[in-house]
Design a protein around this motif. Structure first.
Motif, short mmCIF file in Angstrom:
data_model
loop_
_atom_site.label_atom_id
_atom_site.label_comp_id
_atom_site.label_asym_id
_atom_site.label_seq_id
_atom_site.Cartn_x
_atom_site.Cartn_y
_atom_site.Cartn_z
N GLU A 28 0.83 -1.21 0.00
CA GLU A 28 0.00 0.00 0.00
C GLU A 28 0.86 1.26 0.00
N VAL A 29 1.86 1.32 0.88
CA VAL A 29 2.66 2.55 0.97
C VAL A 29 3.63 2.65 -0.22
N ILE A 30 4.09 1.53 -0.74
CA ILE A 30 4.95 1.57 -1.93
C ILE A 30 4.20 2.20 -3.10
N SER A 31 2.96 1.79 -3.28
CA SER A 31 2.17 2.30 -4.40
C SER A 31 1.83 3.77 -4.25
N ALA A 33 3.92 6.05 -2.69
CA ALA A 33 5.13 6.83 -2.39
C ALA A 33 5.42 7.87 -3.47
N ASP A 34 5.88 9.04 -3.04
CA ASP A 34 6.44 10.02 -3.96
C ASP A 34 7.91 9.70 -4.23
N VAL A 35 8.59 9.27 -3.17
CA VAL A 35 10.02 8.94 -3.25
C VAL A 35 10.23 7.59 -2.58
N LEU A 36 10.99 6.73 -3.24
CA LEU A 36 11.25 5.41 -2.70
C LEU A 36 12.76 5.16 -2.69
N LEU A 37 13.35 5.10 -1.50
CA LEU A 37 14.77 4.81 -1.34
C LEU A 37 14.90 3.33 -1.02
N HIS A 38 15.52 2.56 -1.91
CA HIS A 38 15.47 1.11 -1.76
C HIS A 38 16.85 0.47 -1.69
N ASP A 39 16.90 -0.68 -1.02
CA ASP A 39 18.12 -1.49 -0.98
C ASP A 39 18.37 -2.13 -2.33
N ALA A 40 19.61 -2.56 -2.54
CA ALA A 40 19.97 -3.24 -3.78
C ALA A 40 19.29 -4.60 -3.90
N LEU A 41 18.95 -5.22 -2.76
CA LEU A 41 18.35 -6.56 -2.78
C LEU A 41 16.85 -6.55 -3.03
N LEU A 47 9.63 -3.33 -6.81
CA LEU A 47 9.78 -1.92 -7.21
C LEU A 47 8.72 -1.53 -8.23
N ALA A 48 8.27 -2.49 -9.03
CA ALA A 48 7.26 -2.21 -10.06
C ALA A 48 5.92 -1.82 -9.46
N LEU A 49 5.75 -2.02 -8.16
CA LEU A 49 4.50 -1.62 -7.50
C LEU A 49 4.42 -0.11 -7.29
N ALA A 50 5.54 0.57 -7.42
CA ALA A 50 5.54 2.02 -7.23
C ALA A 50 4.81 2.72 -8.38
N ALA A 51 4.29 3.90 -8.10
CA ALA A 51 3.59 4.68 -9.12
C ALA A 51 4.56 5.08 -10.23
N PRO A 52 4.07 5.25 -11.46
CA PRO A 52 4.95 5.60 -12.58
C PRO A 52 5.74 6.89 -12.37
N ASP A 53 5.16 7.83 -11.62
CA ASP A 53 5.85 9.10 -11.42
C ASP A 53 6.66 9.16 -10.12
N ALA A 54 6.74 8.03 -9.42
CA ALA A 54 7.52 8.01 -8.18
C ALA A 54 9.01 8.08 -8.51
N GLU A 55 9.76 8.71 -7.63
CA GLU A 55 11.21 8.79 -7.79
C GLU A 55 11.85 7.62 -7.04
N CYS A 89 5.85 12.04 0.38
CA CYS A 89 5.63 10.76 1.05
C CYS A 89 6.83 9.88 0.72
N VAL A 90 7.63 9.55 1.74
CA VAL A 90 8.92 8.89 1.53
C VAL A 90 8.86 7.47 2.08
N VAL A 91 9.21 6.50 1.23
CA VAL A 91 9.28 5.11 1.66
C VAL A 91 10.73 4.66 1.61
N ARG A 92 11.23 4.23 2.73
CA ARG A 92 12.56 3.62 2.80
C ARG A 92 12.34 2.11 2.77
#
Length: 267
Positions: A28-31, A33-41, A47-55, A89-92
């Motif tokens: 829910e929060v991934i979809s 998010a405005d910004v998503l800071l993610h691990d390499a793993l 990651l494809a669950l994020a919105a098309p315009d998410a960073e 809205c930031v998702v780590r």
């Protein structure tokens, strides 16, 4: 409509890799998010669950990249605060669970020090997932009442903490070890020298829950050679104890699949 989570940070567990093991709240929060800071793993499917315009920003920490890991973590903390202060809205998004060897609490401290709201979303940690997918009970009624979770890689490169673990393992408590691929040989040597039997089971699970997951079963004496033969890919989780044997080898399947796992076994 105003986004309800503007200026908020979500410290979120992405689970072991299979998107089917992601929690509903995390998805829910991934979809959103405005910004998503993610691990390499974190997998591409998640990651494809994020919105098309998410960073999307890859902030993965890799021990082999030659960069100072303390400095990298400080940069992550700074980005979380800066983006949230912009009203984003930031998702780590962290592999596994945010607080299981994941520095999640350091990120929470940075956010709270800045006076920003946050939420921690648990994830299935790789150690639990590995045990479950191999039908290895970390606890079982009438047999053992505890399990040890540890790392084979410490900040000071010490393995002294295993001295205390070994005494508990002699009573039947299994040990789940993360980040121990490069240090496995000296750790197992320490265990054997302290009196744990050569025949004690060791299960190595590579890339837990992913399509290329691989399982190798062995013992304290045989697992090193079996792993070299199998050429396991990182990351690898180790389960060491009486249970770490293929009790139901014919029933082990890829998650949500009918394809048998590729697993080795000590003779």
């Amino acid at each position: 409509m105003t986004h309800p989570y503007k200026g908020k940070v979500f410290i979120t567990g992405a689970g072991p890799g299979d998107p089917g093991l992601l929690t509903v709240r995390a998805a829910e929060v991934i979809s959103g998010a405005d910004v998503l800071l993610h691990d390499a793993l974190v997998t591409d499917e998640i990651l494809a669950l994020a919105a098309p315009d998410a960073e999307l920003i890859d902030v993965g920490k890799r021990l082999s990249d030659g960069q100072d890991q303390t400095g990298r973590q400080e940069r992550i903390n700074t980005l979380l605060v800066e983006y949230a202060l912009m009203g984003r809205c930031v998702v780590r998004l962290k592999a596994g669970d945010p607080f299981m060897f994941g520095r999640g609490i350091e990120e929470v401290r940075a956010v709270t020090d800045a006076g920003l709201p946050y939420e921690v979303i648990p994830g299935i940690t790789a150690g639990i997932a590995a045990a479950d997918l191999c039908s290895i009970p970390l606890t079982e009624r009438y047999r053992n009442t505890a399990a040890i979770f540890c790392t084979g890689h410490t900040a000071n490169h010490s393995s002294a903490h295993f001295r205390a673990f070994i005494d508990v393992m002699k009573a039947g408590t299994p040990l789940v070890m993360y980040m121990g691929f490069d240090t496995l040989v000296p750790i197992l040597a320490r265990m054997k020298a302290a009196g744990l039997p050569d025949s004690l089971g060791v299960c190595a699970v590579s890339r837990v829950s992913r399509p290329d997951q691989k399982i190798v079963y062995g013992t304290l004496s045989t697992i090193g050679g079996l792993m070299r033969e199998s050429v396991l890919k990182l990351p690898v989780v180790f389960i060491i104890g009486e249970y770490a044997r293929p009790e139901f080898p014919d029933g082990m399947l890829f998650p949500n699949s009918s394809i048998p796992l590729n697993h080795g076994q000590a003779s």
